[in-house]
Design a protein around this motif. Structure first.
Motif, PDB file in Angstrom:
ATOM      1  N   ASN A   1       0.454  -1.395  10.418  1.00 15.62           N
ATOM      2  CA  ASN A   1      -0.543  -1.698  11.454  1.00 15.62           C
ATOM      3  C   ASN A   1      -1.017  -3.144  11.360  1.00 15.62           C
ATOM      4  OD1 ASN A   1      -0.541   0.884  12.602  1.00 15.62           O
ATOM      5  ND2 ASN A   1      -2.059   1.651  11.143  1.00 15.62           N
ATOM      6  N   ALA A   2      -1.089  -3.659  10.132  1.00 18.68           N
ATOM      7  CA  ALA A   2      -1.581  -5.025   9.933  1.00 18.68           C
ATOM      8  C   ALA A   2      -0.597  -6.080  10.437  1.00 18.68           C
ATOM      9  CB  ALA A   2      -1.882  -5.263   8.457  1.00 18.68           C
TER      10      ALA A   2
ATOM     11  N   SER B   1       7.520   4.300  13.250  1.00 15.25           N
ATOM     12  CA  SER B   1       6.226   3.805  13.725  1.00 15.25           C
ATOM     13  C   SER B   1       6.249   3.558  15.231  1.00 15.25           C
ATOM     14  CB  SER B   1       5.867   2.513  12.987  1.00 15.25           C
ATOM     15  OG  SER B   1       4.649   1.984  13.454  1.00 15.25           O
TER      16      SER B   1
ATOM     17  N   GLY C   1       4.111   1.566   4.034  1.00 16.26           N
ATOM     18  CA  GLY C   1       2.822   2.194   4.277  1.00 16.26           C
ATOM     19  C   GLY C   1       2.248   1.864   5.640  1.00 16.26           C
ATOM     20  N   ASN C   2       1.564   2.833   6.229  1.00 13.58           N
ATOM     21  CA  ASN C   2       1.016   2.670   7.583  1.00 13.58           C
ATOM     22  C   ASN C   2      -0.018   1.559   7.679  1.00 13.58           C
ATOM     23  OD1 ASN C   2       2.555   4.721   8.747  1.00 13.58           O
ATOM     24  ND2 ASN C   2       1.086   6.314   8.158  1.00 13.58           N
ATOM     25  N   LYS C   3      -0.792   1.356   6.608  1.00  8.64           N
ATOM     26  CA  LYS C   3      -1.824   0.317   6.627  1.00  8.64           C
ATOM     27  C   LYS C   3      -1.191  -1.063   6.837  1.00  8.64           C
ATOM     28  CE  LYS C   3      -5.650  -1.569   3.897  1.00  8.64           C
ATOM     29  NZ  LYS C   3      -6.392  -1.485   2.606  1.00  8.64           N
TER      30      LYS C   3
ATOM     31  N   SER D   1       0.826  -1.221   0.000  1.00  7.68           N
ATOM     32  CA  SER D   1       0.000   0.000   0.000  1.00  7.68           C
ATOM     33  C   SER D   1       0.851   1.257   0.000  1.00  7.68           C
ATOM     34  CB  SER D   1      -0.915   0.022   1.231  1.00  7.68           C
ATOM     35  OG  SER D   1      -0.149   0.094   2.416  1.00  7.68           O
TER      36      SER D   1
END
Length: 335
Positions: free
Chosen positions: A77-78, A112, A72-74, A65
């Motif tokens: 986080n996943a 992060s 990517g942050n998405k 992403s």
């Protein structure tokens, strides 16, 4: 034992995932991959079991992403719920610098984690003022120590005590997770490319994702052997990827054997016999009486449980016995 496969767009991570998963065995980017365990073969010959079960590692192909220069942050986080990261680097196309990609991934993990710590420290400061009974000075001290390390651009995995601190486990810090960097190279570099040296909780491996995927799709063993001979390759790199993941997860293998089933079990290094029993079934752990243990080297010498008992190498161990890699264990319990 969840491992997330990450990487920038075009790095070859999905190709490597497909090679690991095998043809037709991956569903929605998730695959359970069997850990190669040659020690099962001699046990199978002795016991001739009705069933053979091998340890598995779950690999998850994380959807890209962030594009060609960011995860990517998405995705970040996943992957927080995963135990290990497998990061694929583009060392084959000539359009990217694999070392730059590695540095960028490390930077994203660190940034992060810093964001998580900063938010938590802000809340702790508020708790200190408004409700002192909610304030935990030890937690604040550990977080500040972690922040100091991250601000030096060093991942938390470099500090063993911090990366394994139980009170920080709930934060699921990304830079504390063990990581395997797969340098995805072209076929013509096979045998000549040398990846960097492994470090604590960070390992490296050279692999041609396209080549491994092509080999994984060959179901005929003879055809696969001929294909590997033509390439001058003796072994698939996939086994080494799996072994390195297993090692980074700090796992060892113990074995159970009988006429019904021969099985390998993944266990955290340093675990006790009681904890190993609980892995099989909670009732076995609750009713634990003793463990009958035969070391792997002793089994190879005896090749027979009765002979091992006669020689005195089949040991009786209590619940606090620290299980060793390759131990063959029979649990005695009463429920």
């Amino acid at each position: 034992m969840k491992t997330a496969i990450v990487g920038f767009a075009g790095c070859g991570k999905t190709e490597l995932f497909r090679a690991l998963a095998g043809p037709g065995s991956a569903a929605a980017g998730r695959a359970m991959v069997k850990v190669p365990e040659p020690r099962l073969d001699p046990l199978i010959k002795v016991f001739k079991p009705g069933k053979v079960t091998r340890t598995e590692i779950e690999y998850n192909d994380m959807p890209g992403s962030g594009g060609s220069k960011s995860i990517g942050n998405k995705v970040l986080n996943a992957v927080r719920g995963c135990d290990c990261l497998l990061a694929v680097l583009d060392a084959y196309s000539g359009t990217a610098d694999a070392q730059d990609q590695l540095d960028a991934i490390e930077a994203e993990l660190i940034v992060s984690d810093l964001a998580v710590i900063e938010k938590k420290l802000e809340r702790l400061a508020q708790d200190k003022q408004k409700a002192k009974h909610l304030y935990d000075p030890k937690e604040e001290e550990l977080l500040q120590k972690a922040m100091a390390l991250l601000e030096q651009e060093k991942p938390l995995r470099m500090d063993y005590d911090l990366s394994t601190e139980p009170s920080l486990k709930g934060f699921s810090f990304l830079s504390a997770k063990p990581i395997l960097y797969a340098w995805n190279i072209s076929e013509n570099k096979m045998g000549s490319f040398e990846p960097p040296q492994d470090q604590f909780s960070m390992a490296h491996i050279a692999v041609s994702a396209m080549l491994e995927r092509e080999m994984a799709e060959l179901e005929d063993p003879e055809e696969l052997q001929m294909f590997m001979q033509d390439l001058g390759v003796e072994h698939s790199a996939l086994d080494r990827v799996i072994y390195k993941t297993y090692s980074l997860l700090n796992l060892i293998t113990f074995l159970t054997a009988g006429e019904k089933e021969v099985r390998s079990w993944a266990l955290k290094k340093g675990s006790t016999a009681a904890e190993a029993a609980g892995l099989i079934h909670s009732d076995i752990q609750k009713g634990f009486i003793r463990a009958e243990v035969l070391g792997w080297s002793d089994f190879l010498e005896c090749r027979d449980m009765k002979k091992a008992k006669e020689k005195g190498v089949l040991r009786l161990e209590g619940k606090d016995y620290i299980v060793k890699d390759g131990d063959i264990i029979t649990f005695r319990f009463n429920v």
